[in-house]
Design an enzyme around this catalytic site. Structure first.
Site, mmCIF file in Angstrom:
data_model
loop_
_atom_site.group_PDB
_atom_site.id
_atom_site.type_symbol
_atom_site.label_atom_id
_atom_site.label_comp_id
_atom_site.label_asym_id
_atom_site.label_seq_id
_atom_site.Cartn_x
_atom_site.Cartn_y
_atom_site.Cartn_z
ATOM 1 N N HIS A 135 -17.941 16.467 38.391
ATOM 2 C CA HIS A 135 -19.319 16.083 38.728
ATOM 3 C C HIS A 135 -19.477 14.568 38.770
ATOM 4 O O HIS A 135 -18.777 13.833 38.086
ATOM 5 C CB HIS A 135 -20.351 16.753 37.814
ATOM 6 C CG HIS A 135 -20.437 16.257 36.413
ATOM 7 N ND1 HIS A 135 -20.190 17.046 35.310
ATOM 8 C CD2 HIS A 135 -20.789 15.049 35.905
ATOM 9 C CE1 HIS A 135 -20.376 16.340 34.212
ATOM 10 N NE2 HIS A 135 -20.732 15.124 34.538
ATOM 11 N N GLU B 19 -23.285 18.941 39.972
ATOM 12 C CA GLU B 19 -22.290 19.887 39.469
ATOM 13 C C GLU B 19 -21.572 20.592 40.628
ATOM 14 O O GLU B 19 -22.084 20.623 41.751
ATOM 15 C CB GLU B 19 -22.996 20.951 38.608
ATOM 16 C CG GLU B 19 -23.650 20.394 37.341
ATOM 17 C CD GLU B 19 -22.643 20.166 36.201
ATOM 18 O OE1 GLU B 19 -21.472 19.843 36.476
ATOM 19 O OE2 GLU B 19 -23.048 20.304 35.033
HETATM 20 C C1 GLP Z 1 -22.260 12.656 32.183
HETATM 21 C C2 GLP Z 1 -22.931 11.728 33.192
HETATM 22 C C3 GLP Z 1 -21.985 11.300 34.295
HETATM 23 C C4 GLP Z 1 -20.669 10.837 33.702
HETATM 24 C C5 GLP Z 1 -20.041 11.997 32.957
HETATM 25 C C6 GLP Z 1 -18.679 11.663 32.390
HETATM 26 O O1 GLP Z 1 -22.303 13.971 32.544
HETATM 27 N N1 GLP Z 1 -24.083 12.342 33.770
HETATM 28 O O2 GLP Z 1 -22.598 10.262 35.055
HETATM 29 O O3 GLP Z 1 -19.809 10.373 34.713
HETATM 30 O O4 GLP Z 1 -20.911 12.329 31.888
HETATM 31 O O5 GLP Z 1 -18.808 11.127 31.122
HETATM 32 P P1 GLP Z 1 -17.661 10.398 30.337
HETATM 33 O O6 GLP Z 1 -17.517 9.067 30.966
HETATM 34 O O7 GLP Z 1 -18.182 10.297 28.932
HETATM 35 O O8 GLP Z 1 -16.451 11.240 30.438
#
Ligand code: GLP
Length: 245
Positions: A138, A143
C-alpha cells in the site's frame, strides 16, 4: 524510474532528505506531499538538523499529508496530525496554517474527501511527494484492490495493515479500522515522487512492486509509470532484486 541504492536506514534517510532539501531550496514555496510511518522519521530528523544549522527555510513551504485515521484528531497521540507535529512541524519554521492533513474527525466521508481534493487542487498540486510502502504494497492507505482509486477516499484498512500499525498502539483493538487517504491519481499527479524503502521485511514487496507487473493488487507498482519517480532503498530492502533494478 530512478533507483538509488543506500547502505542502510541512515544513509537512505540522508539521501531522501537531500532530495527534499534541494526541492525546498529550488522552490521555497514548494508543496510537499508528506508521509507517516517509521520510514520517513529519519528523513524528518535530517531535515530538522539542516534547518537548525540554518541551511533550510520552511517559512513558505506548504504541505499535504497522504492520510489520516478516521476518528482521530490532533488530541490523539497516534493520529497522523500529532505524528507530523511531533516528528517535523514543531521543530521547523513552517507556518502551521500551511500544513494540511485530512480531518479524521469529520464523520461525513464524502464531504471530507471532496474538501481534501479541492485543497490539493487549490494548492496547484504536489511538487514533491514522499512515500513509504506498506508490507502489502500500500501507498498512503491505498490498499490492494481490484482497481486503482483515483482521488481522496475513505478506506477500510486490511488486517495486514492493522497488524503492522498495531505497534504504535497499546493493543491491536485500538487501531482504527478506517482512514482517509489521497488516491492513486493524486499521487501520480505529483510532479516528482520519492519513495524510501528500508529493511529486510520490505524486500519481498519491493521486488513485487518494482520487478513485477503494474497491478492494483500491489498499489505501489503504479509508480513504475510515473515520469519522475525515484526509489531510494537500502541493501536489506534490495536483497531480493539482484540486478533486476
Ligand atoms: C502506514 C502509512 C503509509 C506508510 C506505511 C508503512 O500505513 N499510511 O504511508 O508508508 O504505514 O509504514 P512503515 O514505514 O512504518 O513501514
Amino acid at each position: 524510474m530512478r533507483v538509488i541504492r543506500a547502505k542502510d536506514y541512515l544513509d537512505a534517510s540522508r539521501k531522501t532528505a537531500n532530495v527534499i532539501s534541494a526541492q525546498v531550496i529550488l522552490k521555497p514555496d514548494s508543496v510537499l506531499g508528506l508521509a507517516t510511518g517509521s520510514s520517513p522519521i529519519g528523513v524528518y530528523q535530517q531535515l530538522i538538523k539542516w534547518y537548525q544549522k540554518g541551511d533550510l527555510d520552511f517559512s513558505q513551504v506548504r504541505t499535504v499529508n497522504l492520510d489520516e485515521y478516521v476518528g482521530m484528531g490532533p488530541g490523539d497521540e497516534q493520529s497522523y496530525v500529532a505524528f507530523m507535529r511531533r516528528n517535523l512541524f514543531d521543530h521547523i519554521n513552517i507556518n502551521p496554517q500551511n500544513t494540511h492533513l485530512p480531518n479524521g474527525l469529520e464523520a461525513n466521508a464524502a464531504k471530507q474527501c471532496a474538501c481534501y481534493n479541492d485543497l490539493i487542487r487549490g494548492l496547484g498540486g504536489v511538487d514533491l511527494q514522499l512515500l513509504g510502502i506498506g508490507h502489502n504494497g500500500h501507498i498512503g492507505f491505498n490498499e490492494p484492490s481490484d482497481c486503482f482509486a483515483k482521488g481522496t477516499h475513505c478506506v477500510e484498512l486490511t488486517q495486514n495493515t492493522i497488524d503492522a500499525n498495531a505497534r504504535f498502539f497499546e493493543n491491536k483493538d485500538q487501531v482504527p479500522k478506517k482512514a482517509y487517504t489521497m488516491g492513486i491519481l493524486d499521487i501520480l499527479q505529483a510532479k516528482r515522487v520519492v519513495m524510501i524503502v528500508t529493511g529486510e521485511s520490505k524486500a519481498q514487496i519491493l521486488k513485487e512492486a518494482f520487478c513485477g507487473p503494474v497491478t492494483p493488487k500491489v498499489p505501489a507498482s503504479i509508480m513504475q509509470l510515473h515520469p519522475d519517480f525515484t526509489l531510494i532503498a537500502d541493501e536489506a530492502a534490495m536483497s531480493l532484486v539482484g540486478d533486476l533494478l
